[in-house]
Write a protein that holds these residues in place. Structure first.
Motif, PDB file in Angstrom:
ATOM      1  N   GLU A 148      25.129 -36.096 134.547  1.00  0.00           N
ATOM      2  CA  GLU A 148      26.542 -36.963 134.113  1.00  0.00           C
ATOM      3  C   GLU A 148      26.194 -37.730 132.517  1.00  0.00           C
ATOM      4  O   GLU A 148      27.001 -38.561 132.670  1.00  0.00           O
ATOM      5  N   ARG A 149      24.445 -37.533 132.084  1.00  0.00           N
ATOM      6  CA  ARG A 149      24.965 -37.884 130.821  1.00  0.00           C
ATOM      7  C   ARG A 149      25.081 -37.270 129.622  1.00  0.00           C
ATOM      8  O   ARG A 149      25.378 -37.644 128.734  1.00  0.00           O
ATOM      9  N   ASP A 150      25.008 -35.710 129.660  1.00  0.00           N
ATOM     10  CA  ASP A 150      25.102 -34.822 129.044  1.00  0.00           C
ATOM     11  C   ASP A 150      25.516 -33.451 129.351  1.00  0.00           C
ATOM     12  O   ASP A 150      24.755 -32.550 129.082  1.00  0.00           O
ATOM     13  N   PRO A 151      27.081 -33.721 129.506  1.00  0.00           N
ATOM     14  CA  PRO A 151      27.838 -32.334 130.097  1.00  0.00           C
ATOM     15  C   PRO A 151      27.508 -31.422 130.163  1.00  0.00           C
ATOM     16  O   PRO A 151      27.137 -29.872 130.457  1.00  0.00           O
ATOM     17  N   ARG A 152      27.492 -31.098 128.487  1.00  0.00           N
ATOM     18  CA  ARG A 152      27.849 -29.947 127.268  1.00  0.00           C
ATOM     19  C   ARG A 152      26.482 -29.766 126.833  1.00  0.00           C
ATOM     20  O   ARG A 152      26.472 -28.397 126.480  1.00  0.00           O
ATOM     21  N   LEU A 153      25.647 -30.266 127.167  1.00  0.00           N
ATOM     22  CA  LEU A 153      24.152 -29.179 126.805  1.00  0.00           C
ATOM     23  C   LEU A 153      23.364 -28.475 127.694  1.00  0.00           C
ATOM     24  O   LEU A 153      24.214 -28.528 128.990  1.00  0.00           O
ATOM     25  N   PRO A 154      23.375 -27.131 127.140  1.00  0.00           N
ATOM     26  CA  PRO A 154      23.211 -26.207 127.881  1.00  0.00           C
ATOM     27  C   PRO A 154      21.673 -25.812 128.300  1.00  0.00           C
ATOM     28  O   PRO A 154      20.789 -26.862 127.921  1.00  0.00           O
TER      29      PRO A 154
ATOM     30  N   ALA B 176      11.253 -16.060 144.455  1.00  0.00           N
ATOM     31  CA  ALA B 176      12.086 -17.419 144.987  1.00  0.00           C
ATOM     32  C   ALA B 176      13.111 -17.673 144.799  1.00  0.00           C
ATOM     33  O   ALA B 176      13.387 -18.656 145.528  1.00  0.00           O
ATOM     34  N   ASP B 177      13.497 -18.452 143.915  1.00  0.00           N
ATOM     35  CA  ASP B 177      13.849 -19.522 142.987  1.00  0.00           C
ATOM     36  C   ASP B 177      15.427 -18.979 142.666  1.00  0.00           C
ATOM     37  O   ASP B 177      16.398 -19.995 142.591  1.00  0.00           O
ATOM     38  N   VAL B 178      15.703 -17.697 142.942  1.00  0.00           N
ATOM     39  CA  VAL B 178      17.020 -17.132 141.849  1.00  0.00           C
ATOM     40  C   VAL B 178      18.159 -17.770 142.902  1.00  0.00           C
ATOM     41  O   VAL B 178      19.102 -18.400 142.286  1.00  0.00           O
ATOM     42  N   THR B 179      17.988 -17.992 144.572  1.00  0.00           N
ATOM     43  CA  THR B 179      19.474 -18.553 144.898  1.00  0.00           C
ATOM     44  C   THR B 179      20.072 -19.963 144.246  1.00  0.00           C
ATOM     45  O   THR B 179      21.141 -20.126 144.302  1.00  0.00           O
ATOM     46  N   THR B 180      19.325 -20.106 144.149  1.00  0.00           N
ATOM     47  CA  THR B 180      18.892 -21.923 144.143  1.00  0.00           C
ATOM     48  C   THR B 180      19.798 -22.000 141.943  1.00  0.00           C
ATOM     49  O   THR B 180      19.969 -22.884 141.878  1.00  0.00           O
ATOM     50  N   ALA B 181      18.996 -21.419 141.711  1.00  0.00           N
ATOM     51  CA  ALA B 181      19.112 -21.110 139.656  1.00  0.00           C
ATOM     52  C   ALA B 181      20.473 -20.715 139.714  1.00  0.00           C
ATOM     53  O   ALA B 181      21.382 -20.992 139.134  1.00  0.00           O
TER      54      ALA B 181
ATOM     55  N   ASP C  54      22.583 -20.852 132.096  1.00  0.00           N
ATOM     56  CA  ASP C  54      21.830 -19.359 132.407  1.00  0.00           C
ATOM     57  C   ASP C  54      20.114 -19.483 133.470  1.00  0.00           C
ATOM     58  O   ASP C  54      19.987 -20.514 133.250  1.00  0.00           O
ATOM     59  N   PHE C  55      19.733 -18.801 134.186  1.00  0.00           N
ATOM     60  CA  PHE C  55      18.459 -18.483 134.619  1.00  0.00           C
ATOM     61  C   PHE C  55      16.958 -17.329 134.485  1.00  0.00           C
ATOM     62  O   PHE C  55      17.619 -16.877 133.935  1.00  0.00           O
ATOM     63  N   ILE C  56      16.085 -17.293 133.641  1.00  0.00           N
ATOM     64  CA  ILE C  56      15.339 -16.843 133.392  1.00  0.00           C
ATOM     65  C   ILE C  56      14.359 -16.466 134.341  1.00  0.00           C
ATOM     66  O   ILE C  56      13.544 -18.156 134.997  1.00  0.00           O
ATOM     67  N   GLU C  57      13.796 -15.507 134.602  1.00  0.00           N
ATOM     68  CA  GLU C  57      13.331 -15.264 135.820  1.00  0.00           C
ATOM     69  C   GLU C  57      11.192 -15.532 135.131  1.00  0.00           C
ATOM     70  O   GLU C  57      11.435 -14.300 134.809  1.00  0.00           O
ATOM     71  N   LYS C  58      10.586 -16.043 136.051  1.00  0.00           N
ATOM     72  CA  LYS C  58       9.328 -16.096 135.143  1.00  0.00           C
ATOM     73  C   LYS C  58       8.678 -14.045 135.722  1.00  0.00           C
ATOM     74  O   LYS C  58       8.500 -14.544 137.647  1.00  0.00           O
ATOM     75  N   PRO C  59       7.528 -14.162 135.962  1.00  0.00           N
ATOM     76  CA  PRO C  59       6.982 -14.231 134.098  1.00  0.00           C
ATOM     77  C   PRO C  59       8.184 -13.323 133.098  1.00  0.00           C
ATOM     78  O   PRO C  59       9.055 -12.178 133.568  1.00  0.00           O
TER      79      PRO C  59
END
Length: 214
Positions: A85-91, A99-104, A114-119
């Protein structure tokens, strides 16, 4: 935690002195990320919680945000919504457990970079941060700087602008924000001066990315 600081110096291509915000409640992860980013010439700002980030965030300052997806109280996706809402172009790059991949993935559909899995793999992290920083710079350049005025707005001015774009009167905006109508008018004047707009209709068009009418 399975992280390693060994990486190939040939991929150190990040723009010098760009700022990357690290939002993660794990102090060890924050320290590691800050060390990696500093090694490639980036400024790393650390935030231990979503509340801390939202309180200290300054529009236009960061080139990228590394955002933990699972944190207490305010989650990564909630912060992402707040940022859009405040800076939509910020990557935004999410840091996530398996376990959170679906959410990502869902967050990426809403505009996350993008998303990066831990570790995480440090080389992969550097590559993706470099790409995010470059993309952000290219997007800003492609826009011709036409939306630079929005980055100069205060948080309250952004709230008032949102009401203007929605076609709301100063009286209604004041009631919704819990401030006086005179204060809204003051913010409106400041916003129009920063945007170089001559009236509310032109301002709304500029904020929506449309070509303002003369």
């Amino acid at each position: 935690m399975g992280f390693s600081l060994a990486f190939d110096a040939r991929i150190m291509t990040a723009s010098s002195q760009e700022t990357v915000c690290i939002v993660d409640d794990d102090a060890q992860v924050r320290r590691l990320l800050a060390e990696v980013l500093s090694s490639i010439g980036l400024i790393a700002e650390q935030y231990a919680s979503g509340e801390d980030f939202m309180r200290r965030w300054q529009p236009g300052k960061a080139a990228c945000v590394l955002l933990d997806i699972r944190m207490p109280r305010i989650t990564g996706p909630e912060i992402h919504d707040w940022l859009r809402e405040r800076d939509p172009r910020l990557p935004v790059i999410f840091l996530t457990g398996h376990a959170d991949v679906t959410t990502a993935v869902r967050a990426m559909r809403l505009g996350a970079f993008d998303f990066i899995e831990k570790p995480f793999n440090v080389q992969q992290l550097i590559e993706r941060v470099n790409q995010a920083v470059r993309q952000g710079a290219e997007t800003a350049a492609a826009s011709g700087g036409n939306d630079g005025w929005q980055r100069s707005l205060t948080p309250r001015e952004r709230e008032v602008l949102g009401g203007i774009v929605d076609g709301k009167s100063s009286k209604l905006i004041a009631a919704e924000l819990g401030i006086s109508e005179r204060t809204v008018e003051s913010h409106r004047a400041s916003i129009m001066a920063k945007a170089g707009a001559s009236n509310a209709a032109q301002l709304a068009a500029m904020a929506s990315g449309q070509r303002p009418r003369d």
